[in-house]
Design a protein around this motif. Structure first.
Motif, short mmCIF file in Angstrom:
data_model
loop_
_atom_site.label_atom_id
_atom_site.label_comp_id
_atom_site.label_asym_id
_atom_site.label_seq_id
_atom_site.Cartn_x
_atom_site.Cartn_y
_atom_site.Cartn_z
N GLU A 89 40.96 -10.15 -58.91
CA GLU A 89 39.49 -10.27 -58.19
C GLU A 89 38.29 -10.95 -58.46
O GLU A 89 37.63 -11.61 -57.89
N LEU A 92 38.86 -14.38 -57.54
CA LEU A 92 38.77 -14.39 -55.99
C LEU A 92 37.46 -14.31 -55.60
O LEU A 92 37.19 -15.03 -54.53
N PRO A 95 35.58 -18.55 -57.01
CA PRO A 95 36.71 -19.45 -57.07
C PRO A 95 36.11 -20.94 -57.98
O PRO A 95 37.09 -21.29 -58.41
N MET A 98 37.45 -21.67 -61.37
CA MET A 98 38.82 -22.30 -61.48
C MET A 98 38.64 -23.75 -62.52
O MET A 98 39.54 -23.86 -63.20
N THR A 192 33.51 -7.70 -53.14
CA THR A 192 34.56 -7.23 -53.16
C THR A 192 35.62 -7.97 -52.47
O THR A 192 35.04 -8.87 -51.71
N THR A 197 43.51 -10.22 -48.66
CA THR A 197 43.43 -11.54 -49.50
C THR A 197 44.29 -11.34 -50.82
O THR A 197 44.85 -12.35 -51.25
N ILE A 205 49.66 -18.95 -53.66
CA ILE A 205 49.58 -19.74 -54.94
C ILE A 205 50.95 -20.15 -55.14
O ILE A 205 51.17 -21.38 -55.67
N ILE A 208 51.78 -23.30 -53.15
CA ILE A 208 51.07 -24.52 -53.29
C ILE A 208 51.55 -25.27 -54.56
O ILE A 208 51.86 -26.42 -54.80
N LEU A 338 31.00 -9.95 -69.44
CA LEU A 338 32.54 -9.80 -69.17
C LEU A 338 33.00 -10.01 -67.95
O LEU A 338 34.25 -10.77 -67.73
N ILE A 354 50.26 -24.25 -64.56
CA ILE A 354 50.10 -25.54 -64.25
C ILE A 354 50.52 -26.72 -64.90
O ILE A 354 51.11 -27.34 -64.89
N LEU B 28 43.99 -26.87 -59.36
CA LEU B 28 43.06 -26.08 -59.48
C LEU B 28 41.82 -25.96 -58.45
O LEU B 28 41.37 -25.09 -57.71
N ILE B 31 43.30 -25.15 -55.18
CA ILE B 31 43.42 -23.85 -55.26
C ILE B 31 42.05 -23.03 -54.91
O ILE B 31 42.01 -22.04 -54.17
N ALA B 32 41.20 -23.50 -55.35
CA ALA B 32 39.71 -22.55 -55.43
C ALA B 32 39.25 -22.92 -53.71
O ALA B 32 38.83 -22.21 -53.38
N ILE B 35 41.07 -20.61 -52.08
CA ILE B 35 40.70 -19.04 -52.03
C ILE B 35 39.62 -18.96 -50.92
O ILE B 35 39.44 -17.93 -50.32
N ILE B 36 38.64 -20.02 -50.88
CA ILE B 36 37.47 -19.80 -50.14
C ILE B 36 37.91 -19.54 -48.72
O ILE B 36 37.45 -19.05 -47.83
N LEU B 38 40.87 -18.98 -47.57
CA LEU B 38 41.54 -17.66 -47.09
C LEU B 38 40.53 -16.38 -47.06
O LEU B 38 40.87 -15.58 -46.00
N SER B 39 39.63 -16.46 -47.94
CA SER B 39 38.83 -15.31 -47.79
C SER B 39 38.06 -15.29 -46.50
O SER B 39 37.84 -14.44 -45.99
N GLN B 65 30.18 -1.54 -49.17
CA GLN B 65 30.03 -2.86 -49.91
C GLN B 65 29.58 -2.15 -51.35
O GLN B 65 30.19 -3.11 -52.29
N VAL B 67 30.89 0.22 -52.95
CA VAL B 67 32.32 0.94 -53.80
C VAL B 67 33.51 0.03 -53.55
O VAL B 67 33.91 -0.20 -52.59
N PRO B 68 33.75 -0.51 -54.63
CA PRO B 68 35.10 -1.55 -54.49
C PRO B 68 36.21 -0.45 -54.12
O PRO B 68 36.31 0.74 -54.27
N GLU B 69 37.30 -1.37 -53.60
CA GLU B 69 38.57 -0.74 -53.23
C GLU B 69 39.22 0.14 -54.35
O GLU B 69 39.27 -0.45 -55.24
N VAL B 88 25.89 0.06 -64.56
CA VAL B 88 26.07 -0.61 -65.86
C VAL B 88 26.37 0.04 -66.85
O VAL B 88 27.35 -0.04 -67.37
N ILE B 92 30.19 -0.05 -68.82
CA ILE B 92 30.32 -0.06 -70.31
C ILE B 92 31.14 1.01 -70.96
O ILE B 92 32.05 0.84 -71.85
N GLU B 95 34.72 -0.16 -70.05
CA GLU B 95 35.09 -1.14 -70.84
C GLU B 95 35.25 -0.83 -72.51
O GLU B 95 36.65 -1.03 -72.97
N ARG B 103 39.73 5.44 -62.68
CA ARG B 103 40.43 6.59 -63.52
C ARG B 103 39.36 7.62 -64.21
O ARG B 103 39.80 8.57 -64.83
#
Lengths: 364, 121
Positions: A89, A92, A95, A98, A192, A197, A205, A208, A338, A354, B28, B31-32, B35-36, B38-39, B65, B67-69, B88, B92, B95, B103
């Motif tokens: 994520e 994604l 990008p 990369m 998100t 995706t 990937i 490709i 992070l 790769i 790469l 791929i970048a 990704i753009i 595809l999104s 928006q 709350v992540p999936e 934050v 922390i 992490e 969880r």
């Protein structure tokens, strides 16, 4: 009694040296907690195969034949587990990270030149260079496919330096950056990514990379298969198994199997010493490459990047990302890097695979 | 192996190194870009699907928006602190404990007074 004397008299100084090396690996694993999952089995295995007339050597060699020699089974299966552990994520959502993954593979190609200059055969030089991928399974896969004569020292160097990332990287990062640069704060937008995706990413990937670098398809394919199990949302039990049970099982066997190549007469020589040094060079140049790319990008970007995140482009996951995050906090306790460094670290994982495939394409 | 007896000319080694790193960067970059695209494509398709489906469930855009999936926002009580700081702090804690956010369950995030010590929240 005579048998006992015979065994004792057959002990050579190089075997004793290997016991010491095995002991050192076990010490680093337990006391310093450096990659204990691999260094401990490797250390114990090194002692096991270096006992005179070791009865364990046969079974360990058999494991080597079926697990590594035969189609590189262990490293590839381990990649399923690693793929299931990785969350793509952060990559994604951003990008452009990369590019750092790519820059941090510079050490591979630098070390290739250095090893070649030092007189290693081409297949050995290429296998040594791949230590710079900072990725154990890729190192094993490439060295084995290229039939390198130095599989054991390459594996020991790869895993040892991965364990030593918290010691190797910080001085290089500090040397390449100013205090002001290390204090640069990066905003995290917290975007998100849709489930679709995340599901399509591993499939496409693989296609490709398979089309552009077919030699890397085994590595990337197994990595992405593991990730697809994780992201599909209907195989939670398989995903958990791949992340924990499968990865742990293979790790146990992989560590002790690698040790079959650590026999004193094959391991203790000047080439091993040079390979260990070259491995360090690869890690240092990787770190340098990643940081430098970030510095160059900063010349053109309005919103500056903290150049330290470039160092996370080596694929030692997630250790390298944590090192960068900690360095950021050392400079400013409100500087949270992070999420950015994890994104770069994940791109490093893809980039190293790769690069491994390319090395195979060039020298197979 | 004889030290410093080169098996490949330096020029060839350098050429391979330059080509190698260039190809890695190119793949790469590809791929970048992918990704753009595809999104964007997925967002477009999802947008079209949403338009077709009648908007029966009332979900506020802010909630979807932020709350992540897979992460349940729960009902964290914020006392004397704003949402950003609380987020934050929760990140922390996740992490440091090595436990994914989905969880963990937070009951409250409270700004402590200077004279308050300890307090296991």
């Amino acid at each position: 009694m005579e048998v006992l004397y015979e065994t004792l008299l057959d002990v050579t100084w190089s075997q004793v040296a290997m016991w010491a090396i095995g002991g050192l690996l076990i010490y680093l694993a337990i006391a310093k907690e450096m990659e204990p999952t691999l260094l401990l089995p490797m250390g114990f295995g090194a002692i096991l195969v270096n006992l005179p007339h070791s009865g364990a050597a046969g079974v360990i060699e058999h494991l080597f034949d079926i697990g590594i020699n035969g189609h590189e089974l262990f490293p590839l299966i381990l990649f399923i587990g690693i793929g299931a552990m990785i969350d793509f994520e952060p990559l994604l959502t951003n990008p452009k990270l990369m590019f750092f993954g790519a820059a941090a593979q510079f050490g591979i190609f630098f070390t290739l030149c250095a090893a070649s200059l030092l007189g290693f055969e081409i297949n050995d030089a290429a296998s040594i260079a791949i230590i710079g991928a900072a990725d154990g399974p890729t190192s094993i896969f490439v060295a084995q496919v290229l039939e390198s004569n130095y599989l054991a020292p390459i594996m020991v160097a790869a895993y040892s330096y991965m364990a030593l990332v918290p010691i190797v990287q910080p001085p290089i990062i500090k040397l390449c950056t100013t205090k002001k640069e290390r204090k640069i704060k990066m905003t995290y937008k917290g975007k998100t990514v849709s489930k679709r995706t995340k599901i399509l990413f591993p499939i496409i990937i693989t296609c490709i990379v398979g089309l552009v670098a077919p030699d890397a398809v085994a590595l990337i394919g197994f990595l992405m298969f593991g990730n697809l199990i994780r992201e599909c949302g209907v195989l939670n039990s398989l995903s958990e198994t791949a992340q924990k049970v499968l990865a742990n099982l293979i790790t146990i066997f992989l560590g002790i199997t690698i040790a079959s190549q650590m026999k004193a007469d094959e391991f203790i020589n000047k080439e091993t010493f040079i390979i260990i040094i070259l491995g360090l060079v690869a890690f240092v140049v990787d770190t340098f490459g990643g940081v430098m790319l970030a510095k160059i990008m900063n010349l053109f970007l309005k919103e500056k990047i903290n150049p330290m995140i470039g160092a996370a482009g080596i694929s030692a996951f997630p250790m390298s990302a944590r090192v960068v995050h900690k360095l950021g906090l050392e400079e400013d306790n409100q500087n949270f890097l992070l999420m950015h460094s994890i994104g770069v670290n994940v791109s490093g994982q893809v980039a190293s695979v790769i690069a491994g495939g390319l090395i195979l394409a060039f020298f197979r | 192996m004889k030290l410093f007896e080169m098996k490949m000319p330096l020029s060839e080694a350098l050429a391979i190194a330059v080509i190698g790193i260039s190809v890695v960067i190119m793949i790469l970059a590809l791929i970048a870009v992918f990704i753009i695209l595809l999104s964007k494509a997925v967002r477009l398709v999802e947008g079209l699907v949403k338009k077709k489906v009648p908007a029966s469930p009332a979900v506020t855009p802010a909630a979807t928006q932020s709350v992540p999936e897979g992460i349940n926002s729960g009902d964290v009580e914020l006392i004397g602190t704003d949402e950003k700081t609380a987020a934050v702090i929760m990140a922390i804690v996740s992490e440091k404990c090595g436990i994914p956010l989905n969880r963990l369950s937070f009951k409250s995030v409270r700004l402590m007074d200077n004279d308050e010590k300890g307090g296991n929240k």
